[in-house]
Design a protein around this motif. Structure first.
Motif, PDB file in Angstrom:
ATOM      1  N   UNK A 231      68.089  31.503  79.907  1.00 19.37           N
ATOM      2  CA  UNK A 231      68.469  30.304  79.163  1.00 19.37           C
ATOM      3  C   UNK A 231      68.642  29.110  80.111  1.00 19.37           C
ATOM      4  N   UNK A 232      69.259  29.395  81.235  1.00 15.21           N
ATOM      5  CA  UNK A 232      69.494  28.325  82.212  1.00 15.21           C
ATOM      6  C   UNK A 232      68.168  27.777  82.735  1.00 15.21           C
ATOM      7  N   UNK A 233      67.248  28.707  82.999  1.00 14.77           N
ATOM      8  CA  UNK A 233      65.932  28.328  83.518  1.00 14.77           C
ATOM      9  C   UNK A 233      65.204  27.426  82.524  1.00 14.77           C
ATOM     10  N   UNK A 234      65.219  27.835  81.256  1.00 14.18           N
ATOM     11  CA  UNK A 234      64.508  27.064  80.233  1.00 14.18           C
ATOM     12  C   UNK A 234      65.132  25.687  80.061  1.00 14.18           C
ATOM     13  N   UNK A 235      66.468  25.668  80.008  1.00 16.93           N
ATOM     14  CA  UNK A 235      67.149  24.392  79.811  1.00 16.93           C
ATOM     15  C   UNK A 235      66.924  23.446  80.989  1.00 16.93           C
ATOM     16  N   UNK A 236      66.963  24.013  82.199  1.00 17.33           N
ATOM     17  CA  UNK A 236      66.783  23.146  83.365  1.00 17.33           C
ATOM     18  C   UNK A 236      65.342  22.630  83.435  1.00 17.33           C
ATOM     19  N   UNK A 237      64.385  23.489  83.034  1.00 21.45           N
ATOM     20  CA  UNK A 237      62.987  23.047  83.022  1.00 21.45           C
ATOM     21  C   UNK A 237      62.808  21.889  82.060  1.00 21.45           C
ATOM     22  N   UNK A 238      63.394  22.038  80.868  1.00 18.74           N
ATOM     23  CA  UNK A 238      63.261  20.988  79.865  1.00 18.74           C
ATOM     24  C   UNK A 238      63.946  19.707  80.345  1.00 18.74           C
ATOM     25  N   UNK A 239      65.132  19.864  80.923  1.00 18.60           N
ATOM     26  CA  UNK A 239      65.858  18.690  81.411  1.00 18.60           C
ATOM     27  C   UNK A 239      65.077  18.010  82.534  1.00 18.60           C
ATOM     28  N   UNK A 240      64.497  18.825  83.419  1.00 12.43           N
ATOM     29  CA  UNK A 240      63.763  18.291  84.564  1.00 12.43           C
ATOM     30  C   UNK A 240      62.534  17.493  84.123  1.00 12.43           C
ATOM     31  N   UNK A 241      61.857  17.974  83.077  1.00 10.06           N
ATOM     32  CA  UNK A 241      60.644  17.298  82.608  1.00 10.06           C
ATOM     33  C   UNK A 241      60.949  16.289  81.504  1.00 10.06           C
ATOM     34  N   UNK A 242      62.201  15.904  81.395  1.00 12.90           N
ATOM     35  CA  UNK A 242      62.625  14.854  80.460  1.00 12.90           C
ATOM     36  C   UNK A 242      62.390  15.209  78.993  1.00 12.90           C
ATOM     37  N   UNK A 243      62.526  16.469  78.674  1.00 11.00           N
ATOM     38  CA  UNK A 243      62.476  16.883  77.280  1.00 11.00           C
ATOM     39  C   UNK A 243      63.894  16.985  76.761  1.00 11.00           C
ATOM     40  N   UNK A 244      64.021  17.324  75.488  1.00 10.78           N
ATOM     41  CA  UNK A 244      65.370  17.502  74.952  1.00 10.78           C
ATOM     42  C   UNK A 244      65.431  18.713  74.042  1.00 10.78           C
ATOM     43  N   UNK A 245      66.455  19.527  74.244  1.00  7.16           N
ATOM     44  CA  UNK A 245      66.623  20.717  73.410  1.00  7.16           C
ATOM     45  C   UNK A 245      67.317  20.316  72.123  1.00  7.16           C
ATOM     46  N   UNK A 246      66.725  20.656  70.997  1.00  5.95           N
ATOM     47  CA  UNK A 246      67.386  20.400  69.714  1.00  5.95           C
ATOM     48  C   UNK A 246      68.265  21.592  69.367  1.00  5.95           C
ATOM     49  N   UNK A 247      67.685  22.766  69.457  1.00  4.74           N
ATOM     50  CA  UNK A 247      68.523  23.956  69.266  1.00  4.74           C
ATOM     51  C   UNK A 247      67.878  25.180  69.902  1.00  4.74           C
ATOM     52  N   UNK A 248      68.726  26.102  70.266  1.00  4.92           N
ATOM     53  CA  UNK A 248      68.255  27.393  70.768  1.00  4.92           C
ATOM     54  C   UNK A 248      68.969  28.458  69.951  1.00  4.92           C
ATOM     55  N   UNK A 249      68.185  29.164  69.151  1.00  2.56           N
ATOM     56  CA  UNK A 249      68.794  30.161  68.266  1.00  2.56           C
ATOM     57  C   UNK A 249      68.512  31.566  68.777  1.00  2.56           C
ATOM     58  N   UNK A 250      69.501  32.418  68.622  1.00  2.00           N
ATOM     59  CA  UNK A 250      69.333  33.821  68.970  1.00  2.00           C
ATOM     60  C   UNK A 250      69.329  34.613  67.667  1.00  2.00           C
ATOM     61  N   UNK A 251      68.188  35.189  67.329  1.00  2.00           N
ATOM     62  CA  UNK A 251      68.107  35.939  66.072  1.00  2.00           C
ATOM     63  C   UNK A 251      68.554  37.386  66.254  1.00  2.00           C
ATOM     64  N   UNK A 252      68.816  37.761  67.473  1.00  2.00           N
ATOM     65  CA  UNK A 252      69.226  39.135  67.741  1.00  2.00           C
ATOM     66  C   UNK A 252      68.035  40.078  67.783  1.00  2.00           C
ATOM     67  N   UNK A 253      68.332  41.351  67.980  1.00  2.00           N
ATOM     68  CA  UNK A 253      67.261  42.348  68.073  1.00  2.00           C
ATOM     69  C   UNK A 253      66.731  42.659  66.683  1.00  2.00           C
ATOM     70  N   UNK A 254      65.437  42.504  66.525  1.00  2.00           N
ATOM     71  CA  UNK A 254      64.795  42.791  65.240  1.00  2.00           C
ATOM     72  C   UNK A 254      63.698  43.820  65.452  1.00  2.00           C
TER      73      UNK A 254
END
Lengths: 81, 143
Positions: free
Chosen positions: B23-46
């Motif tokens: 999660x940290x990796x994804x968020x930092x990548x998005x922040x670094x490339x000037x993107x913005x996270x709207x939401x990150x949902x965890x649907x659990x194991x399916x």
């Protein structure tokens, strides 16, 4: 045998595309519940002549089902045991 | 800026550390490339519809974000490199959002996320399904 069958068919009422009839319905690849109405028991996509969908919505639906299949929310095929 | 959503399936027995690191990796990548996270949902194991790398279950995540085109490639590269991630799929939700629309979206997004937080704790198998329905309903509204 065949001619009487054909006659019967011509009397069938034309089905209406439920996505056109209910504009509140959206086709979304994450919404497996809705999509699952449009596949057969074996997991194939129902043809529009059976589901009654219009060409436009059938196209959108197909894309949605294929996306759901790709991310394993829906099966490509169900093998009957 | 475009709005994308990426669904990725992680290993069903994803450890807490791996989860946090990913999660940290994804968020930092998005922040670094000037993107913005709207939401990150965890649907659990399916349950998966077909086996992926011999796994019949997988933990689903939905990442909804704004990004310039180059970011998607970078994000997918990280997902591909992470061996805890079984599969991913990115879909473009909408084209060219102007900054104002983005801001209202962010406000709406935070409003959406806040009431959802208390719903996560209740155990049993059902909450997961509810979460999924909720997610699809919201996705529809946003379009």
């Amino acid at each position: 045998m065949k001619p009487p069958l054909r006659k019967k068919r011509s009397f069938q009422r034309r089905k209406v595309c439920i996505f056109c009839a209910d504009s509140g319905m959206k086709i979304d690849y994450k919404d497996v519940k809705t999509l699952s109405h449009f596949i057969t028991e074996r997991g194939k996509i129902l043809p529009h002549r059976i589901s009654g969908n219009c060409a436009k919505h059938q196209r959108v639906l197909t894309t949605a089902i294929n996306r759901a299949r790709n991310i394993s929310l829906m099966p490509f095929s169900i093998v009957s045991s | 800026m475009r709005r994308y959503e990426t669904i990725f399936i992680a290993h069903p027995e994803l450890s807490e550390e791996d989860h946090a690191a990913l999660e940290k990796k994804l968020r930092s990548t998005i922040a670094f490339m000037k993107g913005e996270v709207i939401k990150l949902e965890d649907w659990g194991a399916k349950k998966l519809s077909y086996e992926i790398r011999k796994n019949s279950r997988g933990r689903y995540f939905l990442l909804d974000y704004l990004a310039a085109p180059g970011l998607v490639r970078e994000l997918e590269r990280h997902l591909r490199l992470n061996d805890q991630v079984l599969k991913f799929q990115t879909v473009k939700v909408s084209d060219t959002l102007n900054p104002e629309a983005v801001r209202t979206l962010m406000e709406a997004g935070s409003a959406e996320i806040l009431p959802k937080a208390p719903e996560v704790p209740p155990p049993s198998a059902e909450p997961k399904k509810e979460g999924l329905e909720k997610a699809t309903a919201e996705g529809g509204e946003d379009k």
